[in-house]
Each structure stands twice: as C-alpha cells, then as structure tokens.
Write a protein that holds these residues in place. Structure first.
Motif, PDB file in Angstrom:
ATOM      1  N   GLY A  20       0.811  -1.200   0.000  1.00 36.64           N
ATOM      2  CA  GLY A  20       0.000   0.000   0.000  1.00 36.64           C
ATOM      3  C   GLY A  20       0.849   1.257   0.000  1.00 36.64           C
ATOM      4  N   PHE A  21       0.226   2.365   0.336  1.00 30.47           N
ATOM      5  CA  PHE A  21       0.876   3.665   0.294  1.00 30.47           C
ATOM      6  C   PHE A  21       1.837   3.817   1.465  1.00 30.47           C
ATOM      7  CE2 PHE A  21       0.559   8.461   0.662  1.00 30.47           C
ATOM      8  CZ  PHE A  21       1.359   8.688  -0.447  1.00 30.47           C
ATOM      9  N   ARG A  22       2.849   4.687   1.284  1.00 22.72           N
ATOM     10  CA  ARG A  22       3.936   4.812   2.257  1.00 22.72           C
ATOM     11  C   ARG A  22       3.469   5.260   3.638  1.00 22.72           C
ATOM     12  NH1 ARG A  22       4.504   9.326  -1.031  1.00 22.72           N
ATOM     13  NH2 ARG A  22       5.737   8.137  -2.499  1.00 22.72           N
ATOM     14  N   ALA A  23       2.360   6.016   3.696  1.00 19.07           N
ATOM     15  CA  ALA A  23       1.900   6.523   4.983  1.00 19.07           C
ATOM     16  C   ALA A  23       1.535   5.400   5.952  1.00 19.07           C
ATOM     17  CB  ALA A  23       0.709   7.457   4.785  1.00 19.07           C
ATOM     18  N   GLU A  34     -12.821  -0.419  -3.200  1.00 17.57           N
ATOM     19  CA  GLU A  34     -11.778  -0.390  -4.224  1.00 17.57           C
ATOM     20  C   GLU A  34     -10.444  -0.821  -3.627  1.00 17.57           C
ATOM     21  OE1 GLU A  34     -11.976   0.136  -7.630  1.00 17.57           O
ATOM     22  OE2 GLU A  34     -14.065  -0.110  -7.072  1.00 17.57           O
ATOM     23  N   PRO A  35      -9.733  -1.753  -4.262  1.00 15.74           N
ATOM     24  CA  PRO A  35      -8.462  -2.229  -3.704  1.00 15.74           C
ATOM     25  C   PRO A  35      -7.367  -1.169  -3.812  1.00 15.74           C
ATOM     26  CG  PRO A  35      -8.841  -3.182  -5.858  1.00 15.74           C
ATOM     27  CD  PRO A  35     -10.083  -2.437  -5.520  1.00 15.74           C
ATOM     28  N   ILE A  36      -6.747  -0.847  -2.678  1.00 14.68           N
ATOM     29  CA  ILE A  36      -5.661   0.137  -2.591  1.00 14.68           C
ATOM     30  C   ILE A  36      -6.010   1.359  -3.442  1.00 14.68           C
ATOM     31  CG2 ILE A  36      -3.169   0.447  -2.510  1.00 14.68           C
ATOM     32  CD1 ILE A  36      -2.817  -2.525  -2.872  1.00 14.68           C
ATOM     33  N   PRO A  37      -7.016   2.128  -3.041  1.00 21.26           N
ATOM     34  CA  PRO A  37      -7.477   3.239  -3.889  1.00 21.26           C
ATOM     35  C   PRO A  37      -6.417   4.317  -4.057  1.00 21.26           C
ATOM     36  CG  PRO A  37      -8.495   3.340  -1.714  1.00 21.26           C
ATOM     37  CD  PRO A  37      -7.769   2.036  -1.781  1.00 21.26           C
ATOM     38  N   VAL A  38      -6.105   4.617  -5.309  1.00 25.38           N
ATOM     39  CA  VAL A  38      -5.018   5.532  -5.651  1.00 25.38           C
ATOM     40  C   VAL A  38      -5.561   6.681  -6.479  1.00 25.38           C
ATOM     41  CG1 VAL A  38      -2.829   5.754  -6.875  1.00 25.38           C
ATOM     42  CG2 VAL A  38      -3.345   3.653  -5.630  1.00 25.38           C
ATOM     43  N   ASN A  56      -1.617   4.571 -19.076  1.00 26.89           N
ATOM     44  CA  ASN A  56      -0.460   4.122 -18.304  1.00 26.89           C
ATOM     45  C   ASN A  56      -0.877   3.268 -17.115  1.00 26.89           C
ATOM     46  OD1 ASN A  56       1.082   5.604 -20.069  1.00 26.89           O
ATOM     47  ND2 ASN A  56       1.451   7.298 -18.677  1.00 26.89           N
ATOM     48  N   LEU A  57      -0.159   2.167 -16.949  1.00 24.56           N
ATOM     49  CA  LEU A  57      -0.403   1.228 -15.847  1.00 24.56           C
ATOM     50  C   LEU A  57       0.862   1.136 -15.003  1.00 24.56           C
ATOM     51  CD1 LEU A  57      -2.254  -1.482 -17.922  1.00 24.56           C
ATOM     52  CD2 LEU A  57      -3.217  -0.431 -15.869  1.00 24.56           C
ATOM     53  N   TRP A  58       0.904   1.927 -13.931  1.00 21.63           N
ATOM     54  CA  TRP A  58       2.016   1.875 -12.980  1.00 21.63           C
ATOM     55  C   TRP A  58       1.677   0.831 -11.911  1.00 21.63           C
ATOM     56  CZ3 TRP A  58       6.046   4.381 -14.811  1.00 21.63           C
ATOM     57  CH2 TRP A  58       5.838   5.467 -15.668  1.00 21.63           C
ATOM     58  N   THR A  59       2.649  -0.007 -11.563  1.00 21.34           N
ATOM     59  CA  THR A  59       2.310  -1.247 -10.849  1.00 21.34           C
ATOM     60  C   THR A  59       2.726  -1.289  -9.377  1.00 21.34           C
ATOM     61  OG1 THR A  59       4.343  -2.330 -11.611  1.00 21.34           O
ATOM     62  CG2 THR A  59       2.361  -2.586 -12.984  1.00 21.34           C
ATOM     63  N   GLU A  60       2.941  -0.133  -8.744  1.00 21.13           N
ATOM     64  CA  GLU A  60       3.223  -0.200  -7.307  1.00 21.13           C
ATOM     65  C   GLU A  60       2.159  -1.009  -6.560  1.00 21.13           C
ATOM     66  OE1 GLU A  60       4.769   3.989  -8.446  1.00 21.13           O
ATOM     67  OE2 GLU A  60       3.242   2.574  -9.100  1.00 21.13           O
ATOM     68  N   PHE A  61       0.914  -0.865  -6.975  1.00 15.13           N
ATOM     69  CA  PHE A  61      -0.184  -1.503  -6.265  1.00 15.13           C
ATOM     70  C   PHE A  61      -0.808  -2.645  -7.078  1.00 15.13           C
ATOM     71  CE2 PHE A  61      -0.053   3.081  -5.146  1.00 15.13           C
ATOM     72  CZ  PHE A  61       0.530   2.928  -3.903  1.00 15.13           C
ATOM     73  N   MET A  62      -0.016  -3.174  -8.003  1.00 23.52           N
ATOM     74  CA  MET A  62      -0.440  -4.335  -8.804  1.00 23.52           C
ATOM     75  C   MET A  62       0.628  -5.405  -8.672  1.00 23.52           C
ATOM     76  SD  MET A  62      -1.756  -2.435 -12.274  1.00 23.52           S
ATOM     77  CE  MET A  62      -1.943  -0.658 -12.193  1.00 23.52           C
ATOM     78  N   ASN A  63       0.348  -6.420  -7.894  1.00 24.25           N
ATOM     79  CA  ASN A  63       1.359  -7.429  -7.607  1.00 24.25           C
ATOM     80  C   ASN A  63       1.557  -8.426  -8.736  1.00 24.25           C
ATOM     81  OD1 ASN A  63       1.524  -6.206  -5.131  1.00 24.25           O
ATOM     82  ND2 ASN A  63       0.551  -7.863  -3.992  1.00 24.25           N
ATOM     83  N   ASP A  64       0.533  -8.623  -9.560  1.00 24.66           N
ATOM     84  CA  ASP A  64       0.600  -9.674 -10.573  1.00 24.66           C
ATOM     85  C   ASP A  64      -0.397  -9.381 -11.684  1.00 24.66           C
ATOM     86  OD1 ASP A  64      -1.924 -10.341  -9.486  1.00 24.66           O
ATOM     87  OD2 ASP A  64      -1.051 -11.864  -8.167  1.00 24.66           O
ATOM     88  N   ALA A  65      -0.526 -10.335 -12.620  1.00 22.62           N
ATOM     89  CA  ALA A  65      -1.378 -10.127 -13.793  1.00 22.62           C
ATOM     90  C   ALA A  65      -2.843  -9.970 -13.415  1.00 22.62           C
ATOM     91  CB  ALA A  65      -1.203 -11.281 -14.777  1.00 22.62           C
ATOM     92  N   PRO A  95      -8.814  -5.219   1.727  1.00 21.75           N
ATOM     93  CA  PRO A  95      -9.251  -4.500   2.924  1.00 21.75           C
ATOM     94  C   PRO A  95      -8.082  -4.170   3.849  1.00 21.75           C
ATOM     95  CG  PRO A  95      -9.922  -6.806   3.006  1.00 21.75           C
ATOM     96  CD  PRO A  95      -9.430  -6.551   1.623  1.00 21.75           C
ATOM     97  N   GLY A  96      -8.080  -2.945   4.319  1.00 22.63           N
ATOM     98  CA  GLY A  96      -7.071  -2.524   5.274  1.00 22.63           C
ATOM     99  C   GLY A  96      -5.760  -2.060   4.679  1.00 22.63           C
ATOM    100  N   VAL A  97      -5.580  -2.172   3.362  1.00 21.77           N
ATOM    101  CA  VAL A  97      -4.340  -1.725   2.726  1.00 21.77           C
ATOM    102  C   VAL A  97      -4.542  -0.285   2.257  1.00 21.77           C
ATOM    103  CG1 VAL A  97      -2.634  -2.134   0.928  1.00 21.77           C
ATOM    104  CG2 VAL A  97      -3.797  -4.075   2.014  1.00 21.77           C
ATOM    105  N   LEU A  98      -3.745   0.610   2.789  1.00 23.45           N
ATOM    106  CA  LEU A  98      -3.920   2.041   2.574  1.00 23.45           C
ATOM    107  C   LEU A  98      -3.550   2.442   1.156  1.00 23.45           C
ATOM    108  CD1 LEU A  98      -4.582   4.743   4.057  1.00 23.45           C
ATOM    109  CD2 LEU A  98      -2.116   4.962   4.459  1.00 23.45           C
TER     110      LEU A  98
END
Length: 533
Positions: free
Chosen positions: A196-199, A409-413, A446-455, A520-523
């Motif tokens: 999740g996010f750095r915070a 929404e999973p890890i909303p960015v 653009n698909l940046w994958t910090e919050f995408m672990n896999d396909a 759930p619970g991932v910021l």
C-alpha cells in the motif's frame, strides 16, 4: 454487432449471414501470409474449423487506395472479403472479423463446431491516431514473460499498437545488459516491498524480482510485431535510477552519498539517489543503450527524464563544477544537457528520443517527442513548439488510479476515473490550432504497478477501462466529450464483457469488485496533484 472500438461506418445492405463450416476456406494475397496464419490459428482454436486454403470463403486482399492501417470488410452470400492498405490494416480488420463471430471466438478450444456465422455487413474503418499505446510498468512489480505475451494479445484484440515497456526504476532493473551483469545480478530484485501507500509504513518480507533475458525481449518484440504492435523500451534516467546505482555505485553522486551502501529501493515514490553527470556515466548508459537498440527496432526510445530530484546535485561539487563547465544556469539546465546528450546520441543512430514532459524544461532538440503526463500543458507547449506529442495526462488515463470512490476499491489511488470518465477523455486540447493538433501523434494509457502485484491485479486496473480508451484512440468520436454517446458504448460493453470473460480477463465488474479483488485494510493514496510513478 456491438463492435469495440467502433468503426468509421457499418452498414447492413441485407439481412442474413454467411455460415462457416468445415468446407469454408481462408486465403490471402502475397504480403498477408502472417495475418492469414494468425487468423487461421486463432479461429481454428476457437471453432475447430480447419479453414483450409482455397478460393472463396474468407479472402484477405491488399488495396493500395487504403491507408496502411485502414481496412474494408464485406460479408455477403459469397463469403467475406477483407481488403486493407497493408498487413497492419488486414490484421486490424481480422480483429473485427473475430468480433463478428461472437464471444466464443475468443476461446482457446471449441465449445461447438457448428453455428459459426458472420452477419452480412459492409464495414469501412481506419484509426484516428497512429500511436495507440499502453505503458506497462514491469519495474515496480515484475511480470513474467508469459504475462507480457498475454497482455500483447489483449492489446491486439482492442486494436492498440504500442507497448511502452517501463523496464527500469528505483525499485528494479528488468533488462539483461551483457556488458554490465550486475544490473541483473544485483539490481533486478529487492528484499521486500511496501504494502500500500507509504503513509501506512507497512512492508512484507518477501523478496521480489526478475528480469528478461535479451532473448526473452527479442521474443516479446517478435510476438508483438506479428500482431503489428511496436514495443518502445524505457530506460529511465537521470532520476529513478537507484536500482542501477545499487549495482554500480560509481554511477551515483559519490562525493555526497555513500552509494556503496545503497540497495534496490523498497519504497514507492521518488528516490533522491540520482545519476551523476560524469563522462563515465554517459559512457555507461551509451553502452546500455547500444544493447537496447540491438533488441528493440522501434523508432522511439523512451528515456524517462521525469521527477529527477536535484538535492544531491546541489550538494555535489562535481555536479556544480559540471554546471560551470557547461555554462548552464543551474541544476535544471544540467538535466536538460544530460537528456540532450542522449537525444543527439540516439539521433546519430537513426532513432528518436521520447521522454516525459519534464524534458521540455531547458529546451529540447527538434527530433525529440514528449509524453505529456502532468496534464495537457506540457503537450500543448511541445506541440506549439513543433514537437510530436503522445497525450497521456495523469488526471485522465492513469489506469492505476481508482475506478470508483467506494471503500471496496483495492488500494485506492489518485483520481477517481470511471469507465465513463475514460470514454469521455479527449486527447487533443481545444486550444491547439490545426497545425499544432497534427503534432499529437497519439495517446496512451499508463499502468504503474506499485499496487499491482501480478497479472490479476493488472487485469483489474486495466479492464474494462482499456476498452473505453481503445475506442478513444481508434474511433472518430465527437471531439466534445459531452457529445459522446455513452449509452451506446455502455450497451456495446454488455457484449464486450462476454469477450473479456472468454479471454479470461479478471476485469472490475460494473457493480464493484469481487470479494477476492478487494484489499481491505491496505492504505491507498488520495490525489495530491501531479505525481508520476
């Protein structure tokens, strides 16, 4: 017929359909053998029909009166005739023909061997933009080769034709460079990752990594080429370079940082560890790019150029001496000179540099192109200055951003960008006159994958929004977003979801994520203004 993206024109001259059976033939004129082979293999897998060579049936032809990516598809009692200006147009037309057969034509094994038919129709079609791209970030989370090949098939099914492969960043180096083996021995993996996010200050303890051998990448390029997709590599510099510095500490600003103690970064965001600007660093990356050019035949090579933090250069006596030596004004001028060096280096080898819109700062060589990500402003300035532009503004087509405002929404960015929002994206700003507008050579999601672990995570973020983006990039939609027929697109999507199901795409359902798609619970990260990845 619910075609996506929508063609220029569709007419039904008469009712009826042309039935495909075991006697149906498939043939092509010289120059279209690759398209014929792809279409036969694809339809044989889905239908079980042999589609042997022979006159009549389905015919692929060349028509010099058509543009290279344009095609004309005619289906009537005598069969199907697909004419195109070049092999690329024939392949794109073959994608339409596949859609006409129904969602089961997207399966890899036949559910039935009868009941296959093409409706009588006349379709005239050609793309709006020549660059219809997707960035896939394989640096933050590595995608194995098989996943990249699958993604190319998904792009082809949507008539997208540029894969921007983001191969290097602070968090990982993904391309084998034979003269610098530590780039894959050391820089291709990190010992853990942020969750999740750095915070949230949350990390896992799972090593993450991987890289593509040069033969892997040649295979990816060849697979893409067979689908008339160009792979544009990105080697990010002078910022976003901590992974490279961890492998070769001499690349960093050694007079202000103990670079020997650096490792591949385990944080998301922008590292302050950037390249130094010595002649040795220039030679190092010239060596990297020599091998890159041997693998990727694309006209454009993307060199990033974004979000280069300047703190170390301000403290580095070597960097300050370089500023004085070059006669540039400041650290921004130093970065402009650094990018300009590689612009000239690529031009001397018959290639063109493309970079994020920060490369405009300090001036830009005439042949360089700009990926406009911080809104439209950089693209507008570049187009007015005579540079080619690919429009990919973060606020509209960063598909890692959340698809709804709900808590599920999973890890909303970032910004909320719904399917309808993407459908109403317009790549050419109204303030550009005709001459400047012609400099917008295309658009890119653009698909940046910090919050995408896999396909599976990539599927969720990309689809169904990538279908809407594909229509924006291909179709002749009204330039005024409010004038677009959202209801019609939404109706056609009802059929397209069945195609995605047949392809095995784990898209976000219209009603919201499945339970297993939630985190759930991932910021996540709320929008804080521009911030590339």
């Amino acid at each position: 017929m619910d075609l996506i993206p929508a063609p220029l024109s569709v007419t039904r001259p008469e009712t009826g359909e042309y039935v495909l059976d075991t006697g149906t033939t498939l043939t092509a004129e010289p120059g279209l053998e690759g398209v014929e082979s792809w279409l036969r293999a694809t339809l044989n897998a889905a239908t079980g029909l042999p589609l042997r060579p022979g006159a009549g049936g389905v015919e692929l032809r060349l028509d010099e009166s058509l543009a290279p990516e344009a095609y004309r598809l005619s289906v009537g009692p005598g069969g199907a005739r697909l004419a195109a200006g070049a092999a690329a147009g024939a392949f794109l037309g073959a994608q339409t023909l596949r859609q006409l057969l129904g969602p089961d034509a997207y399966r890899r094994a036949p559910l039935r061997r009868t009941g296959w038919a093409l409706p009588y129709t006349e379709i005239e079609d050609a793309p709006r933009f020549g660059w219809r791209g997707v960035l896939l970030d394989v640096s933050r989370h590595f995608l194995p080769k098989a996943d990249v090949l699958r993604f190319l098939d998904l792009m082809a099914a949507h008539k997208l034709n540029v894969l921007h492969l983001h191969l290097t960043d602070d968090q990982g180096w993904r391309i084998e460079i034979k003269r610098y083996p530590r780039l894959t021995e050391v820089a291709s993996w990190r010992d853990r990752s942020m969750v999740g996010f750095r915070a949230a200050e949350r990390r896992n303890d799972e090593p993450h990594g991987g890289f593509y051998t040069q033969d892997d990448l040649r295979e990816i390029v060849a697979y893409a080429d067979a689908r008339h997709i160009t792979v544009v590599p990105e080697i990010d510099l002078p910022g976003h370079s901590q992974a490279a510095i961890s492998a070769y500490p001499e690349l960093g600003n050694t007079d202000v940082v103990d670079t020997a103690g650096l490792s591949v970064w385990t944080d998301w965001g922008i590292s302050e560890n950037v390249l130094n600007v010595s002649e040795q660093t220039l030679r190092f990356f010239e060596g990297v790019l020599e091998e890159v050019l041997e693998i990727f035949p694309s006209q454009f090579v993307h060199l990033g150029g974004d979000e280069c933090r300047k703190e170390q250069w301000k403290l580095s006596q070597a960097a300050q001496n370089r500023i004085k030596e070059l006669g540039v004004a400041d650290e921004d001028g130093l970065q402009s000179w650094f990018i300009g060096h590689f612009d000239s280096w690529l031009a001397d080898r018959g290639r063109r540099l493309i970079g994020w819109d920060e490369i405009l700062e300090g001036g830009l060589a005439p042949g360089a192109a700009v990926s406009s990500w911080r809104g439209y402003e950089g693209g507008v300035a570049a187009a007015k200055a005579g540079h080619d532009v690919v429009m990919c503004p973060e606020q509209h087509v960063y598909l890692d951003h959340r698809q709804a405002a709900g808590e599920d929404e999973p890890i909303p960015v970032g910004f909320v960008r719904t399917l309808e929002d993407v459908y109403r994206f317009e790549p050419i700003p109204a303030e550009l006159d005709a001459t400047a507008a012609a400099r917008v050579i295309g658009t890119q999601a653009n698909l940046w994958t910090e919050f995408m672990n896999d396909a599976r995570d990539v599927d969720y973020r990309a689809f169904p929004r990538l279908a809407a983006f594909a229509e924006v990039a291909w179709s002749d939609l009204p330039r005024e977003p409010a004038a677009r027929d959202w209801a019609d697109f939404e109706r056609r999507m009802a059929t397209h979801y069945a195609r995605l199901d047949a392809l095995g795409v784990e898209y976000r359902p219209a009603a919201g994520p499945h339970p297993w798609q939630r985190r759930p619970g991932v910021l996540g990260r709320p929008s804080e203004g521009p911030g590339n990845s």
